[in-house]
Design an enzyme around this catalytic site. Structure first.
Site, short mmCIF file in Angstrom:
data_model
loop_
_atom_site.label_atom_id
_atom_site.label_comp_id
_atom_site.label_asym_id
_atom_site.label_seq_id
_atom_site.Cartn_x
_atom_site.Cartn_y
_atom_site.Cartn_z
N TRP A 154 6.88 25.10 35.75
CA TRP A 154 6.99 24.67 34.40
C TRP A 154 6.74 25.57 33.47
O TRP A 154 7.02 25.26 32.30
CB TRP A 154 6.00 23.24 34.47
CG TRP A 154 4.79 23.50 35.01
CD1 TRP A 154 4.42 23.25 36.35
CD2 TRP A 154 3.54 24.27 34.41
NE1 TRP A 154 3.10 23.52 36.68
CE2 TRP A 154 2.55 24.17 35.64
CE3 TRP A 154 3.20 24.81 33.30
CZ2 TRP A 154 1.24 24.80 35.29
CZ3 TRP A 154 2.18 25.54 33.28
CH2 TRP A 154 1.06 25.43 34.08
N ASN A 155 5.89 26.73 34.02
CA ASN A 155 5.43 27.23 32.50
C ASN A 155 6.40 28.19 31.78
O ASN A 155 6.38 28.46 30.83
CB ASN A 155 4.09 28.43 33.01
CG ASN A 155 4.66 29.29 34.03
OD1 ASN A 155 5.74 29.06 34.85
ND2 ASN A 155 4.03 30.60 34.20
N LYS A 178 15.46 23.66 42.51
CA LYS A 178 14.32 22.57 42.21
C LYS A 178 13.63 23.16 41.17
O LYS A 178 12.67 23.68 41.39
CB LYS A 178 13.62 22.17 43.44
CG LYS A 178 12.86 20.82 42.96
CD LYS A 178 11.65 20.41 43.81
CE LYS A 178 10.33 21.45 43.47
NZ LYS A 178 10.14 20.95 41.99
N GLU A 181 9.37 19.45 37.97
CA GLU A 181 9.72 18.11 37.39
C GLU A 181 9.30 17.73 35.89
O GLU A 181 9.64 17.06 35.32
CB GLU A 181 9.18 17.03 38.41
CG GLU A 181 9.67 16.74 39.62
CD GLU A 181 9.89 18.03 40.48
OE1 GLU A 181 8.87 18.85 40.51
OE2 GLU A 181 10.84 18.14 41.18
N GLY A 231 5.29 30.25 42.06
CA GLY A 231 4.31 29.29 41.85
C GLY A 231 3.06 29.87 42.46
O GLY A 231 2.99 31.15 42.61
N SER A 232 2.06 28.83 42.77
CA SER A 232 0.89 29.33 43.27
C SER A 232 0.95 30.07 44.44
O SER A 232 1.63 29.63 45.42
CB SER A 232 -0.12 28.17 43.08
OG SER A 232 0.51 27.24 44.17
N GLU A 253 7.10 35.12 44.37
CA GLU A 253 6.44 35.29 43.04
C GLU A 253 5.34 34.33 42.91
O GLU A 253 5.63 33.28 42.25
CB GLU A 253 7.53 35.36 41.87
CG GLU A 253 7.31 36.31 40.92
CD GLU A 253 6.60 35.73 39.93
OE1 GLU A 253 5.08 35.77 39.85
OE2 GLU A 253 6.89 34.99 38.95
N LEU A 254 4.35 34.85 43.18
CA LEU A 254 2.82 33.92 43.12
C LEU A 254 2.02 34.25 42.32
O LEU A 254 2.34 34.87 41.36
CB LEU A 254 2.28 34.23 44.72
CG LEU A 254 3.42 33.86 45.68
CD1 LEU A 254 2.68 33.86 47.16
CD2 LEU A 254 4.16 32.52 45.66
N CYS A 287 2.08 33.87 34.23
CA CYS A 287 1.36 34.56 35.55
C CYS A 287 1.02 35.99 35.28
O CYS A 287 0.28 36.67 36.11
CB CYS A 287 2.38 34.59 36.70
SG CYS A 287 4.02 35.12 36.47
N GLU A 384 -7.51 32.70 39.00
CA GLU A 384 -6.52 32.85 37.99
C GLU A 384 -6.84 31.51 37.05
O GLU A 384 -6.57 30.52 37.41
CB GLU A 384 -5.16 32.76 38.60
CG GLU A 384 -3.84 32.68 37.44
CD GLU A 384 -2.73 32.67 38.13
OE1 GLU A 384 -2.44 32.02 38.93
OE2 GLU A 384 -1.70 33.23 37.25
P1 NAD Z 1 1.45 24.15 42.11
O1 NAD Z 1 1.30 25.39 42.99
O2 NAD Z 1 0.76 22.71 42.69
O3 NAD Z 1 2.74 23.75 41.48
C1 NAD Z 1 3.40 24.93 41.02
C2 NAD Z 1 4.95 24.70 41.19
O4 NAD Z 1 5.36 24.78 42.48
C3 NAD Z 1 5.27 23.51 40.59
O5 NAD Z 1 6.41 23.55 39.72
C4 NAD Z 1 5.45 22.49 41.68
O6 NAD Z 1 6.38 21.45 41.44
C5 NAD Z 1 5.84 23.52 42.63
N1 NAD Z 1 5.39 23.06 44.16
C6 NAD Z 1 4.07 22.56 44.21
N2 NAD Z 1 4.01 22.23 45.69
C7 NAD Z 1 5.44 22.58 46.07
C8 NAD Z 1 6.08 22.34 47.51
N3 NAD Z 1 5.27 22.02 48.32
N4 NAD Z 1 7.15 22.66 47.79
C9 NAD Z 1 7.89 23.08 46.61
N5 NAD Z 1 7.56 23.19 45.24
C10 NAD Z 1 6.36 23.04 45.26
O7 NAD Z 1 0.38 24.17 40.97
P2 NAD Z 1 0.44 23.55 39.31
O8 NAD Z 1 -0.64 22.54 39.43
O9 NAD Z 1 1.56 23.06 38.75
O10 NAD Z 1 -0.05 24.96 38.64
C11 NAD Z 1 -1.24 25.53 39.08
C12 NAD Z 1 -1.39 26.88 39.60
O11 NAD Z 1 0.01 27.32 39.87
C13 NAD Z 1 -1.87 27.83 38.76
O12 NAD Z 1 -3.13 28.15 38.68
C14 NAD Z 1 -0.96 29.06 39.08
O13 NAD Z 1 -1.72 29.85 39.92
C15 NAD Z 1 0.13 28.82 39.69
N6 NAD Z 1 1.34 28.82 38.94
C16 NAD Z 1 2.08 30.02 39.03
C17 NAD Z 1 3.26 30.26 38.28
C18 NAD Z 1 3.87 31.68 38.40
O14 NAD Z 1 4.74 32.07 37.37
N7 NAD Z 1 3.65 32.43 39.30
C19 NAD Z 1 3.68 29.52 37.45
C20 NAD Z 1 3.22 28.26 37.44
C21 NAD Z 1 1.98 27.74 38.15
#
Ligand code: NAD
Length: 480
Positions: A154-155, A178, A181, A231-232, A253-254, A287, A384
């Site tokens: 989402w960021n 995807k 949300e 994502g994370s 890309e984590l 990130c 992070e």
């Molecule tokens: P999260 O890891 O739960 O979610 C990050 C993204 O991944 C969200 O858009 C979520 O919908 C998606 N996601 C989560 N579980 C998934 C799954 N099983 N399958 C597919 N998609 C899934 O974390 P969050 O609470 O939304 O964000 C917190 C952490 O996520 C941050 O501390 C950061 O480390 C990381 N993050 C990294 C980036 C990046 O650009 N690398 C971007 C957003 C968040």
């Protein structure tokens, strides 16, 4: 009269059809006041299967579409995004929280990505390898890998989906995307621009729902050949394992925790304002944001004071309000994460120079926060922050600073600032990360590879490396 900037109706896009109601869904909230912006329909597995099948059918035609035509569609998309940037930016600001000016910049960046990838599509050259015998020809072709499943956070609601969608489409792949949300309207606006630019049905499908259910269904789906996730690290590990089990290519890309090394010959007049802007952009939810500050002891006290003063002066407010320099955090999970990091810092005796608390009790606002004497065992130096917290610590020797900067398993971005050419080269060689900025923050640009090493993932998005992720190699050895 309709208000062009009203938050748009939310929908799934499957095989060219916009679907606004599925019987299940969730409310999308404005992080500035927690009000409901709209209702987001969720997919079920039958719809997911339709999306994957549509992407597979469309792949046959799209991969055979001349690259010059793919270029035209992507370039038209870029032009439409630029035309619509102001409206999309206001939707993005309302769903994600960032100031409208930042959102406008982000749409510009997404448009650049569509344009650059479009321009690159006709340049997907193969090669001919000289044969060992007469009458033999060896040709290496680069072919689109197939339908892709893309997952974006989402960021950066425009930039991250744009990298995946534009890269896949330029290479001749189709995609089931995807987006997050929390920020669906921006991704929907991108999809509308693509459809208006002439993208055939099924080439891009947008799905929303329960993230784990969607990834666990789509990744092993026989129609899907490639995964791209941002994502994370925790979620990336899980999705990477799913991809490996079904022997599918993956780009990951984590998370990161970017170190910044400020050397004793850095020009603080320039460095401090640049670092404050980079740190607090998008309320620190970036990130590649600088997030562990190592400052030469000679400059340390002055740096901390000036940095904290500039941070405290930032105007915090709703992203849609004029004059806002930092908006709210995107969701309540980030508020809880900030509180945990600050509590740990207090318990370990870090000095809270400014900030450290929530702003008000409605909306997810957190004060720009500076923590000094942040030693390596503090949580904020290991995890992070992904929020507006800057931990700062002094160093005495550059080798020591580099080894502390490289001490975490992450390796996404790293920065160094110095006034000397020789030190600049030492920083460039010594910082371990996928993207290193020395006296520079210009690392997220369409034509440059964007990606990390170590626990920050593998593969790149952007640049020709980004296209490589969507291509597979076919050797043809032919007697002619
Ligand atoms: P999260 O890891 O739960 O979610 C990050 C993204 O991944 C969200 O858009 C979520 O919908 C998606 N996601 C989560 N579980 C998934 C799954 N099983 N399958 C597919 N998609 C899934 O974390 P969050 O609470 O939304 O964000 C917190 C952490 O996520 C941050 O501390 C950061 O480390 C990381 N993050 C990294 C980036 C990046 O650009 N690398 C971007 C957003 C968040």
């Amino acid at each position: 009269m309709t208000d062009a900037t009203a938050y748009p109706q939310l929908a799934l896009l499957i095989d060219g059809e916009w679907i606004t109601e599925t019987g299940a869904g969730e409310a999308v909230l404005n992080p500035a006041d927690e009000s409901e912006l709209g209702h987001l329909p969720h997919v079920d597995t039958a719809l997911l299967d339709r999306a994957a099948q549509a992407a597979a059918r469309a792949f046959d035609r799209w991969s055979a579409t001349p690259a010059i035509e793919r270029k035209r569609i992507l370039n038209r998309t870029a032009a439409l995004l630029r035309e619509r940037a102001e409206d999309i930016a206001r939707w993005m600001s309302r769903e994600e929280g960032k100031p409208v000016a930042e959102a406008v910049g982000e749409i510009g960046g997404a448009a650049d990505i569509f344009e650059w990838y479009g321009d690159e599509a006709p340049r997907l050259y193969g090669r001919t390898v000289p044969a060992r015998a007469p009458g033999l020809r060896h040709e290496v072709r680069r072919l689109p890998v197939g339908p892709v499943a893309g997952f974006a956070p989402w960021n950066f609601p425009a930039l991250t989906p744009a990298r995946k969608i534009a890269g896949a489409l330029a290479a001749g792949c189709t995609i089931v995307m995807k987006p997050a949300e929390e920020t669906p309207a921006t991704a929907i606006a991108i999809a509308r621009a693509l459809m208006d630019a002439g993208l055939p049905p099924g080439c891009l499908n947008l799905v929303f729902g329960h993230p784990a259910t969607i990834s666990e269904y789509l990744i092993p789906h026989p129609a899907i050949r490639k995964i791209s996730f941002t994502g994370s690290t925790a979620v990336g590990r899980h999705l990477g394992a799913l991809a490996a089990q079904s022997v599918k290519r993956a780009t990951m890309e984590l998370g990161g925790h970017a170190p910044v090394v400020v050397c004793d010959d850095a020009a603080l007049d320039q460095v401090v304002p640049a670092l404050v802007a980079a740190k607090f952009r998008n309320a620190g939810q970036v990130c590649i944001a600088p997030s562990r500050f190592f400052v030469a002891r000679k400059l340390y006290d002055g740096f901390v004071d000036r940095f904290a003063e500039a941070a405290a002066a930032l105007h915090v407010g709703a992203g849609t309000e004029a004059g806002t320099q930092m908006g709210p955090l995107a969701n309540d999970r980030r508020l809880a994460a900030m509180a945990r990091l600050v509590d740990d810092a207090e318990a370990r005796g870090l000095r809270r120079v400014t900030g450290g608390a929530r702003v008000g009790n409605r909306g997810y606002f957190w004060q720009p926060t500076v923590l000094a004497e942040a030693e390596g065992d503090a949580l904020v130096m290991r995890e992070e922050p992904f929020g507006p917290i800057a931990p700062i610590t002094p160093f005495d020797d550059l080798d020591e600073a580099l080894s502390r900067a490289n001490a975490l398993p992450y390796g996404l971005a790293a920065y160094g600032f110095t006034g000397s050419r020789a030190t600049s080269d030492r920083l460039a060689a010594g910082l371990r990360a996928g993207m290193v900025g020395v006296n520079s923050f210009a690392i997220s640009i369409a034509e440059l590879p964007f990606g990390g090493v170590g626990d920050s993932g593998y593969g790149s998005e952007g640049g020709t490396e980004g296209l490589d992720g969507y291509l597979e190699t076919r050797l043809i050895s032919q007697t002619v």
